[in-house]
Write a protein that holds these residues in place. Sequence first.
Motif, PDB file in Angstrom:
ATOM      1  N   VAL A  74      84.144  61.628  96.845  1.00  0.00           N
ATOM      2  CA  VAL A  74      84.391  61.779  98.275  1.00  0.00           C
ATOM      3  C   VAL A  74      84.598  63.229  98.697  1.00  0.00           C
ATOM      4  O   VAL A  74      84.322  63.600  99.840  1.00  0.00           O
ATOM      5  CB  VAL A  74      85.588  60.899  98.696  1.00  0.00           C
ATOM      6  N   ARG A  75      85.058  64.072  97.780  1.00  0.00           N
ATOM      7  CA  ARG A  75      85.309  65.462  98.148  1.00  0.00           C
ATOM      8  C   ARG A  75      84.412  66.459  97.420  1.00  0.00           C
ATOM      9  O   ARG A  75      84.728  67.640  97.336  1.00  0.00           O
ATOM     10  CB  ARG A  75      86.776  65.810  97.903  1.00  0.00           C
ATOM     11  N   ILE A  77      81.504  61.115  87.754  1.00  0.00           N
ATOM     12  CA  ILE A  77      81.311  60.383  88.996  1.00  0.00           C
ATOM     13  C   ILE A  77      81.312  58.890  88.672  1.00  0.00           C
ATOM     14  O   ILE A  77      80.519  58.422  87.855  1.00  0.00           O
ATOM     15  CB  ILE A  77      79.987  60.769  89.683  1.00  0.00           C
ATOM     16  N   SER A  78      82.198  58.154  89.319  1.00  0.00           N
ATOM     17  CA  SER A  78      82.340  56.723  89.033  1.00  0.00           C
ATOM     18  C   SER A  78      81.364  55.916  89.879  1.00  0.00           C
ATOM     19  O   SER A  78      81.295  56.072  91.101  1.00  0.00           O
ATOM     20  CB  SER A  78      83.770  56.269  89.330  1.00  0.00           C
ATOM     21  N   LEU A  79      80.607  55.053  89.219  1.00  0.00           N
ATOM     22  CA  LEU A  79      79.633  54.193  89.884  1.00  0.00           C
ATOM     23  C   LEU A  79      79.512  52.923  89.059  1.00  0.00           C
ATOM     24  O   LEU A  79      79.212  53.002  87.859  1.00  0.00           O
ATOM     25  CB  LEU A  79      78.284  54.910  89.985  1.00  0.00           C
ATOM     26  N   ASP A  80      79.731  51.785  89.664  1.00  0.00           N
ATOM     27  CA  ASP A  80      79.761  50.543  88.896  1.00  0.00           C
ATOM     28  C   ASP A  80      78.644  49.579  89.266  1.00  0.00           C
ATOM     29  O   ASP A  80      78.746  48.367  89.040  1.00  0.00           O
ATOM     30  CB  ASP A  80      81.128  49.870  89.029  1.00  0.00           C
ATOM     31  N   ALA A 103      73.444  49.593  95.539  1.00  0.00           N
ATOM     32  CA  ALA A 103      74.587  49.526  96.445  1.00  0.00           C
ATOM     33  C   ALA A 103      75.168  48.118  96.485  1.00  0.00           C
ATOM     34  O   ALA A 103      76.388  47.932  96.571  1.00  0.00           O
ATOM     35  CB  ALA A 103      74.168  49.984  97.844  1.00  0.00           C
ATOM     36  N   GLU A 104      74.330  47.107  96.399  1.00  0.00           N
ATOM     37  CA  GLU A 104      74.800  45.727  96.478  1.00  0.00           C
ATOM     38  C   GLU A 104      75.800  45.417  95.367  1.00  0.00           C
ATOM     39  O   GLU A 104      76.869  44.833  95.618  1.00  0.00           O
ATOM     40  CB  GLU A 104      73.615  44.767  96.402  1.00  0.00           C
ATOM     41  N   VAL A 105      75.462  45.812  94.149  1.00  0.00           N
ATOM     42  CA  VAL A 105      76.336  45.519  93.016  1.00  0.00           C
ATOM     43  C   VAL A 105      77.568  46.426  93.035  1.00  0.00           C
ATOM     44  O   VAL A 105      78.695  45.967  92.862  1.00  0.00           O
ATOM     45  CB  VAL A 105      75.568  45.671  91.687  1.00  0.00           C
ATOM     46  N   ASN A 106      77.355  47.716  93.241  1.00  0.00           N
ATOM     47  CA  ASN A 106      78.469  48.666  93.220  1.00  0.00           C
ATOM     48  C   ASN A 106      79.482  48.396  94.331  1.00  0.00           C
ATOM     49  O   ASN A 106      80.692  48.356  94.100  1.00  0.00           O
ATOM     50  CB  ASN A 106      77.937  50.092  93.355  1.00  0.00           C
ATOM     51  N   ASP A 107      79.006  48.243  95.562  1.00  0.00           N
ATOM     52  CA  ASP A 107      79.922  48.171  96.704  1.00  0.00           C
ATOM     53  C   ASP A 107      80.719  46.875  96.736  1.00  0.00           C
ATOM     54  O   ASP A 107      81.786  46.820  97.350  1.00  0.00           O
ATOM     55  CB  ASP A 107      79.148  48.346  98.012  1.00  0.00           C
ATOM     56  N   THR A 127      78.348  57.429  98.661  1.00  0.00           N
ATOM     57  CA  THR A 127      79.224  58.571  98.399  1.00  0.00           C
ATOM     58  C   THR A 127      78.992  59.137  97.005  1.00  0.00           C
ATOM     59  O   THR A 127      78.888  60.351  96.814  1.00  0.00           O
ATOM     60  CB  THR A 127      80.698  58.160  98.558  1.00  0.00           C
ATOM     61  N   ALA A 128      78.897  58.259  96.005  1.00  0.00           N
ATOM     62  CA  ALA A 128      78.696  58.703  94.628  1.00  0.00           C
ATOM     63  C   ALA A 128      77.327  59.348  94.446  1.00  0.00           C
ATOM     64  O   ALA A 128      77.198  60.394  93.789  1.00  0.00           O
ATOM     65  CB  ALA A 128      78.857  57.525  93.669  1.00  0.00           C
ATOM     66  N   ILE A 129      76.287  58.755  95.013  1.00  0.00           N
ATOM     67  CA  ILE A 129      74.945  59.313  94.890  1.00  0.00           C
ATOM     68  C   ILE A 129      74.867  60.679  95.565  1.00  0.00           C
ATOM     69  O   ILE A 129      74.257  61.626  95.040  1.00  0.00           O
ATOM     70  CB  ILE A 129      73.898  58.355  95.481  1.00  0.00           C
ATOM     71  N   THR A 130      75.506  60.806  96.730  1.00  0.00           N
ATOM     72  CA  THR A 130      75.528  62.098  97.421  1.00  0.00           C
ATOM     73  C   THR A 130      76.207  63.157  96.559  1.00  0.00           C
ATOM     74  O   THR A 130      75.737  64.295  96.456  1.00  0.00           O
ATOM     75  CB  THR A 130      76.248  61.971  98.776  1.00  0.00           C
ATOM     76  N   ALA A 131      77.329  62.791  95.917  1.00  0.00           N
ATOM     77  CA  ALA A 131      78.032  63.743  95.050  1.00  0.00           C
ATOM     78  C   ALA A 131      77.150  64.163  93.881  1.00  0.00           C
ATOM     79  O   ALA A 131      77.087  65.355  93.526  1.00  0.00           O
ATOM     80  CB  ALA A 131      79.332  63.124  94.549  1.00  0.00           C
ATOM     81  N   MET A 132      76.451  63.218  93.270  1.00  0.00           N
ATOM     82  CA  MET A 132      75.576  63.557  92.145  1.00  0.00           C
ATOM     83  C   MET A 132      74.427  64.446  92.605  1.00  0.00           C
ATOM     84  O   MET A 132      74.043  65.385  91.906  1.00  0.00           O
ATOM     85  CB  MET A 132      75.049  62.287  91.482  1.00  0.00           C
TER      86      MET A 132
END
Length: 417
Positions: free
Chosen positions: A98-99, A118-121, A125-129, A139-144
Amino acid sequence: MTLVDRFQQGLAAPICLTWELTYACNLSCVHCLSSSGRRDPRELSTAECKAVIDELQRMQVFYVNIGGGEPTVRPDFWELVDYATGHQVGVKFSTNGVRITEERARRLAASDYVDVQISLDGATAEVNDAVRGPGSYDTAITAMRRLAAAGMREFKLSVVMTRQNIGQLDEFAALAAEYGAQLRLTRLRPSGRGADVWDELHPTAQQQRELYRWLVAHGENVLTGDSFFHLNALGSTPLPGLNLCGAGRVVCLIDPVGDVYACPFAIHEQFLAGNVRAPGGFAGVWRDSELFAELRSPQSAGACTSCAAFDACRGGCMAAKFFTGLPLDGPDPECVQGHGERALAGVAAGTAPRPTADHSHRTGPRRRAGGAVPVRIGRAPEGFHARDGAGPPAPVDRACDTSPLAGRTAPETGGAG
């Protein structure tokens, strides 16, 4: 004496120290092992954190694994990172991204002593969110993307393996390759809020075998730590790792208020060894704790003694046993020989220990009558817009209700806050 034998007796300093700087978090992940959300007003001050770092430097701790909560929402987070690296203590921190601004990504890429996870599960998006909350995938993809654009290589894409994402292993590997990251897979533990969804989220026996085969075939450059040593009983090819429970021997946890626990996944009073605010500080806890002394003494294999696979799996994970109501010398609940499943059948409903504290955004009953809560996309915390992470902070009634994202639109200076 073998290296494993030496580790079982404990070291003069931990190999891997996990430090949760805050319980504040902008997300409400259903499997959060520390039940994070709201900050604790008693959390260590900047000066107290720096004093702990000074101790770690004297103990020659090579690096510290910082988490939360979402550690970057602490106003002094970047100051503490700079202080640690300036005192020969490397930093690896886990974040939902996020930051990670473009400017911050450039500064991280320029450092040789900071690693980012970076945490992504979910690979979609369907599974992660469904697990981490609406907008958390973006948010995670943008950070990566920002880290990759800044030239940072080999940052980590950190994934908790669940029943819903274990079929996405190839997709996770492709995502990591796309952004120049290294894939890191970890095990779901029934800790914190994870205790409420463990029955629904933890991989099936068939999926455990699928994961083992995938790691044997593709895991040469995949980090697992010691998450999956219980899978070693499946075959003759051992997975990389220490292959033993290092709690209180080579690892431990410092929580936001300075409490020291034997295991990062066992935040419970039974595994509380002391507090860094006590005389002697962290070094005194690590050196003199009665709990740590007990863990470093020879341990009984208990029910696993007669199992031919014991030398391969060493009885599995202490935290997983504890929070599912199994004895510590019993089988791992995900024992690939089936012993855990049979042992769980004898655990009475509602008797498994509960985490010591709950810092979740929402209060109320943690469990339904059936013992589990459904995994579904929940409402984001008040004042947080999932797409851009911005928004006005909610009114503050008590210190522990402070919005973790208050002031996040302020310009980047030494700290974020």
